[in-house]
Design an enzyme around this catalytic site. Structure first.
Site, PDB file in Angstrom:
ATOM      1  N   CYS A  74       0.793  -1.228   0.000  1.00 37.97           N
ATOM      2  CA  CYS A  74       0.000   0.000   0.000  1.00 37.97           C
ATOM      3  C   CYS A  74       0.825   1.278   0.000  1.00 37.97           C
ATOM      4  CB  CYS A  74      -0.919   0.010   1.228  1.00 37.97           C
ATOM      5  SG  CYS A  74      -0.017   0.056   2.802  1.00 37.97           S
ATOM      6  N   GLU A 112      -7.434  -5.735   0.609  1.00 43.49           N
ATOM      7  CA  GLU A 112      -7.334  -4.691   1.636  1.00 43.49           C
ATOM      8  C   GLU A 112      -6.220  -3.737   1.257  1.00 43.49           C
ATOM      9  OE1 GLU A 112      -5.531  -3.327   5.671  1.00 43.49           O
ATOM     10  OE2 GLU A 112      -4.685  -4.189   3.857  1.00 43.49           O
ATOM     11  N   ARG A 156      -7.538   3.193  12.591  1.00 43.99           N
ATOM     12  CA  ARG A 156      -6.932   2.647  11.375  1.00 43.99           C
ATOM     13  C   ARG A 156      -7.990   2.513  10.290  1.00 43.99           C
ATOM     14  NH1 ARG A 156      -2.129  -0.076  11.134  1.00 43.99           N
ATOM     15  NH2 ARG A 156      -1.692  -1.365   9.314  1.00 43.99           N
ATOM     16  N   ARG A 158      -9.070   1.623   6.584  1.00 46.54           N
ATOM     17  CA  ARG A 158      -8.594   0.805   5.484  1.00 46.54           C
ATOM     18  C   ARG A 158      -9.721   0.527   4.488  1.00 46.54           C
ATOM     19  NH1 ARG A 158      -4.486   2.316   7.092  1.00 46.54           N
ATOM     20  NH2 ARG A 158      -2.537   1.190   7.456  1.00 46.54           N
TER      21      ARG A 158
END
Length: 324
Positions: A74, A112, A156, A158
């Site tokens: 990512c 993800e 977090r 995502r």
């Protein structure tokens, strides 16, 4: 009795996807990660050593499977990086996912990535990804979710993307509410995770770091949590979290310095085990110590969110199989 579903674990890291799908009695038939250090940790916990660089593996050599799992790299989409997207070699790893989907045609996939993927290059990167998945024959739904809204006390955010092969005739868009878990109240804070019974002398912060924290501590004098977490600690600034929710844990924790959040009241950094718990990993997970471990944790996934997605996806696939 329906047959056991099989899955592959691409860019497997610490194996958060594997924990999620094995809980649903699915079988992992292939895993891959280019990082030898994390591969050793993976082997220690699951008993098999991941294959290496996925770009050098022929899709035909991958065993047949039902579900592809992948938290593809990512950094090229993250706001913490240079955001080069597909111009960055790491950004092209999505095309490895597409290559394998095209060859193996599994029933479904779960991907993800960071939230930044959704607006990278004015949204064109995400549009390209969705167009490719559509052309490969998959109906897709996606959502950005913050772990703090799903039982894990870490801020977090995502991007989670789920696809089901079109010819299975499962209307995934109509069943989107079934795929993604519902938000829930946070029942545990990072206060519950912190171990204050051990001294952890090796995790004590320097006098300089302590001074930098104290210089800015007035900003949170009306704190509401038992413990305060300090991060981005510099002489000129310092960020704090004292609402029971940790800041986002990142791979930068592995670069040393002040990149691991500090428990102010205990004058020490979070331990690797505490960080693992902030990702939702089970207590019996085995990980090393030091920079590599922190990096691996920062690159990992939130296990409880993926476990909920896995449960819902497997149920929908098996329900469909009984109708055929």
């Amino acid at each position: 009795m329906s047959k056991q579903l099989k899955f592959i674990d691409l860019f497997c890291g610490l194996g958060g996807f594997r924990i999620a799908f094995e809980k649903q009695k699915c079988k992992c038939v292939f895993s891959s990660d280019i990082d030898e250090a994390v591969a050793k940790v993976y082997e220690k916990n699951y008993g098999d050593y991941p294959s290496g660089d996925i770009t050098k593996i022929d899709a035909k050599d991958i065993p047949d499977f039902d579900i592809l799992c992948g938290g593809f790299p990512c950094q090229s989409f993250s706001i913490a990086g240079k955001r080069l997207g597909f111009d960055d070699a790491r950004g092209t790893m999505f095309f490895e996912v597409a290559r394998i989907l095209k060859e193996k045609k599994p029933k479904a996939f779960v991907l993800e990535n960071v939230k930044g993927l959704t607006n990278h290059d004015g949204g064109r990167t995400l549009k390209t990804i969705l167009n490719i998945l559509d052309c490969l024959g998959y109906d897709v739904v996606y959502r950005v979710m913050n772990s703090a809204n799903f039982g894990v006390p870490q801020n977090r955010e995502r991007w989670y993307c789920i696809g089901i092969r079109k010819n299975l005739n499962i209307n995934i868009k109509e069943r989107e509410m079934e795929i993604f878990p519902a938000e829930q109240l946070l029942l545990h804070s990072f206060d519950d995770i912190i171990d204050d019974k051990n001294e952890y002398k090796d995790y004590k912060i320097s006098e300089i770091a302590k001074s930098n924290i104290q210089r800015h501590l007035f900003k949170v004098k009306n704190k509401t949590s038992k413990y305060t977490l300090a991060y981005e600690i510099r002489p000129s600034r310092c960020q704090f979290k004292c609402n029971g929710i940790s800041p986002c844990l990142t791979a930068k924790m592995g670069t040393g310095g002040n990149n691991v959040p500090v428990i102010v009241e205990l004058n020490r950094k979070l331990t690797e085990d505490e960080c693992l718990k902030l990702m939702g990993y089970p207590d019996n997970y085995k990980i090393g110590r030091g920079a590599q471990a922190y990096k691996q944790i920062g690159n990992s996934v939130i296990v409880p969110i993926l476990t909920s997605i896995a449960e819902n996806l497997v149920r929908i696939i098996k329900e469909n199989e009984t109708k055929l």
